[in-house]
Design a protein around this motif. Sequence first.
Motif, PDB file in Angstrom:
ATOM      1  N   GLY A   1       0.806  -1.217   0.000  1.00 13.43           N
ATOM      2  CA  GLY A   1       0.000   0.000   0.000  1.00 13.43           C
ATOM      3  C   GLY A   1       0.839   1.266   0.000  1.00 13.43           C
ATOM      4  N   ALA A   2       0.234   2.359  -0.440  1.00  8.67           N
ATOM      5  CA  ALA A   2       0.920   3.648  -0.476  1.00  8.67           C
ATOM      6  C   ALA A   2       1.153   4.172   0.937  1.00  8.67           C
ATOM      7  N   VAL A   3       2.277   4.861   1.121  1.00 11.71           N
ATOM      8  CA  VAL A   3       2.634   5.420   2.421  1.00 11.71           C
ATOM      9  C   VAL A   3       2.293   6.909   2.437  1.00 11.71           C
ATOM     10  N   VAL A   4       1.705   7.366   3.545  1.00  9.53           N
ATOM     11  CA  VAL A   4       1.351   8.779   3.686  1.00  9.53           C
ATOM     12  C   VAL A   4       2.619   9.590   3.961  1.00  9.53           C
ATOM     13  N   ILE A   5       2.840  10.615   3.156  1.00 10.70           N
ATOM     14  CA  ILE A   5       3.982  11.507   3.331  1.00 10.70           C
ATOM     15  C   ILE A   5       3.468  12.943   3.333  1.00 10.70           C
ATOM     16  N   SER A   6       4.370  13.893   3.467  1.00 15.03           N
ATOM     17  CA  SER A   6       3.991  15.309   3.357  1.00 15.03           C
ATOM     18  C   SER A   6       5.128  16.051   2.685  1.00 15.03           C
ATOM     19  N   GLU A   7       4.994  16.248   1.374  1.00 12.72           N
ATOM     20  CA  GLU A   7       6.009  16.945   0.588  1.00 12.72           C
ATOM     21  C   GLU A   7       5.350  18.061  -0.228  1.00 12.72           C
ATOM     22  N   PRO A   8       4.852  19.085   0.455  1.00 18.28           N
ATOM     23  CA  PRO A   8       4.131  20.146  -0.268  1.00 18.28           C
ATOM     24  C   PRO A   8       5.010  20.942  -1.215  1.00 18.28           C
ATOM     25  N   SER A   9       6.289  21.112  -0.885  1.00 14.59           N
ATOM     26  CA  SER A   9       7.170  21.895  -1.760  1.00 14.59           C
ATOM     27  C   SER A   9       7.296  21.243  -3.131  1.00 14.59           C
ATOM     28  N   ALA A  10       7.484  19.924  -3.144  1.00 11.68           N
ATOM     29  CA  ALA A  10       7.640  19.219  -4.410  1.00 11.68           C
ATOM     30  C   ALA A  10       6.376  19.324  -5.247  1.00 11.68           C
ATOM     31  N   ALA A  11       5.211  19.184  -4.593  1.00 11.85           N
ATOM     32  CA  ALA A  11       3.946  19.250  -5.321  1.00 11.85           C
ATOM     33  C   ALA A  11       3.700  20.649  -5.886  1.00 11.85           C
ATOM     34  N   LEU A  12       3.922  21.676  -5.064  1.00  7.88           N
ATOM     35  CA  LEU A  12       3.735  23.045  -5.532  1.00  7.88           C
ATOM     36  C   LEU A  12       4.731  23.390  -6.623  1.00  7.88           C
ATOM     37  N   GLY A  13       5.979  22.955  -6.428  1.00 10.73           N
ATOM     38  CA  GLY A  13       7.000  23.222  -7.427  1.00 10.73           C
ATOM     39  C   GLY A  13       6.654  22.598  -8.768  1.00 10.73           C
ATOM     40  N   TRP A  14       6.150  21.369  -8.737  1.00 13.53           N
ATOM     41  CA  TRP A  14       5.753  20.684  -9.963  1.00 13.53           C
ATOM     42  C   TRP A  14       4.619  21.431 -10.657  1.00 13.53           C
ATOM     43  N   ALA A  15       3.615  21.854  -9.886  1.00 15.89           N
ATOM     44  CA  ALA A  15       2.472  22.561 -10.477  1.00 15.89           C
ATOM     45  C   ALA A  15       2.905  23.885 -11.103  1.00 15.89           C
ATOM     46  N   ILE A  16       3.739  24.640 -10.397  1.00 15.04           N
ATOM     47  CA  ILE A  16       4.209  25.914 -10.943  1.00 15.04           C
ATOM     48  C   ILE A  16       5.042  25.693 -12.189  1.00 15.04           C
ATOM     49  N   ARG A  17       5.908  24.667 -12.160  1.00 17.64           N
ATOM     50  CA  ARG A  17       6.759  24.380 -13.308  1.00 17.64           C
ATOM     51  C   ARG A  17       5.928  24.057 -14.549  1.00 17.64           C
ATOM     52  N   MET A  18       4.849  23.294 -14.364  1.00 16.53           N
ATOM     53  CA  MET A  18       4.008  22.949 -15.490  1.00 16.53           C
ATOM     54  C   MET A  18       3.325  24.186 -16.067  1.00 16.53           C
ATOM     55  N   HIS A  19       2.925  25.114 -15.210  1.00 16.69           N
ATOM     56  CA  HIS A  19       2.276  26.330 -15.695  1.00 16.69           C
ATOM     57  C   HIS A  19       3.283  27.302 -16.305  1.00 16.69           C
ATOM     58  N   ILE A  20       4.526  27.222 -15.852  1.00 13.09           N
ATOM     59  CA  ILE A  20       5.581  27.984 -16.536  1.00 13.09           C
ATOM     60  C   ILE A  20       5.743  27.443 -17.947  1.00 13.09           C
ATOM     61  N   ALA A  21       5.671  26.130 -18.093  1.00 14.63           N
ATOM     62  CA  ALA A  21       5.835  25.502 -19.400  1.00 14.63           C
ATOM     63  C   ALA A  21       4.754  25.952 -20.374  1.00 14.63           C
ATOM     64  N   THR A  22       3.553  26.231 -19.858  1.00  7.16           N
ATOM     65  CA  THR A  22       2.479  26.707 -20.729  1.00  7.16           C
ATOM     66  C   THR A  22       2.640  28.183 -21.070  1.00  7.16           C
ATOM     67  N   GLN A  23       3.608  28.834 -20.409  1.00  6.93           N
ATOM     68  CA  GLN A  23       3.888  30.261 -20.575  1.00  6.93           C
ATOM     69  C   GLN A  23       2.795  31.143 -19.982  1.00  6.93           C
ATOM     70  N   SER A  24       1.933  30.546 -19.150  1.00 12.11           N
ATOM     71  CA  SER A  24       0.946  31.359 -18.441  1.00 12.11           C
ATOM     72  C   SER A  24       1.557  32.000 -17.200  1.00 12.11           C
ATOM     73  N   LEU A  25       2.663  31.428 -16.704  1.00 17.93           N
ATOM     74  CA  LEU A  25       3.411  32.021 -15.595  1.00 17.93           C
ATOM     75  C   LEU A  25       4.814  32.354 -16.089  1.00 17.93           C
ATOM     76  N   PRO A  26       5.128  33.617 -16.318  1.00 12.42           N
ATOM     77  CA  PRO A  26       6.472  33.983 -16.782  1.00 12.42           C
ATOM     78  C   PRO A  26       7.527  33.655 -15.721  1.00 12.42           C
ATOM     79  N   VAL A  27       8.658  33.131 -16.153  1.00  7.11           N
ATOM     80  CA  VAL A  27       9.727  32.777 -15.225  1.00  7.11           C
ATOM     81  C   VAL A  27      10.174  34.004 -14.436  1.00  7.11           C
ATOM     82  N   ILE A  28      10.258  35.151 -15.085  1.00  9.67           N
ATOM     83  CA  ILE A  28      10.724  36.353 -14.390  1.00  9.67           C
ATOM     84  C   ILE A  28       9.787  36.743 -13.255  1.00  9.67           C
ATOM     85  N   ASP A  29       8.490  36.478 -13.422  1.00 11.58           N
ATOM     86  CA  ASP A  29       7.545  36.768 -12.340  1.00 11.58           C
ATOM     87  C   ASP A  29       7.748  35.811 -11.166  1.00 11.58           C
ATOM     88  N   VAL A  30       8.087  34.570 -11.472  1.00 16.11           N
ATOM     89  CA  VAL A  30       8.383  33.603 -10.410  1.00 16.11           C
ATOM     90  C   VAL A  30       9.618  34.063  -9.634  1.00 16.11           C
TER      91      VAL A  30
END
Length: 235
Positions: free
Chosen positions: A69-98
Amino acid sequence: MKEKSFTLLLESVECRLRSGDLSVGDRLPGERVLAEQYGISRASVREALRVLDAVGLIRSGVGSGPKSGAVVISEPSAALGWAIRMHIATQSLPVIDVINTRLHLEGPAIIEAAQAPDSPERDAALDRARDYLNEMASPTISDDRFHCCDTRFHFEIAALGSNLVMKTVIDSLRLATISYVQEAVPRLDDWVSVKEELQKQHHGILDAVVKRRGNDARQLLEEHIMWFYKKSLKF
């Protein structure tokens, strides 16, 4: 519209975490058991587990038996970082603004870090930050490891502050842009000298924090961030 059945499992996990019935380090039952418990298909269970994995709440188990079974963890930085990175890739979030957001957040955070009271935890965090800088000075360090140590150095400094949400967001912003830096570095003709300058800047930041010169630490940090990203991403 009928609610998707996999949300039943998501809501249950949230409720159990809130109540304390489920904690970090606990293991969820396997897919078959979860499907039976919630009266949903195994496909819905897998969809729910993928969502929990994406937001940094579980680490999926492998194999079979009681430890599958899956183990419960808490890694919010990785999850948020991944989400922001994906939206940077769409160019909806400019890197300079980040990057500018990093400046707004890390400046006050490093002042707080410099003012953190003496404690074994403060000493340990500063020692870890120093260890990362020592490792970065190795002539045989790989570029990927160099970037990893760079990120961990900044994390240890930010961790001296008391605001856990601030620390998490700062870490996620760095994680969101590190892949762009890694892509840009091979195109630099003077990467060796850039690494030397980065080390000089890092040591200056650490020294200011150790000596509790918060305003100096903030200025050095902001200059460091903008210098590096202008150099690597050609703003």
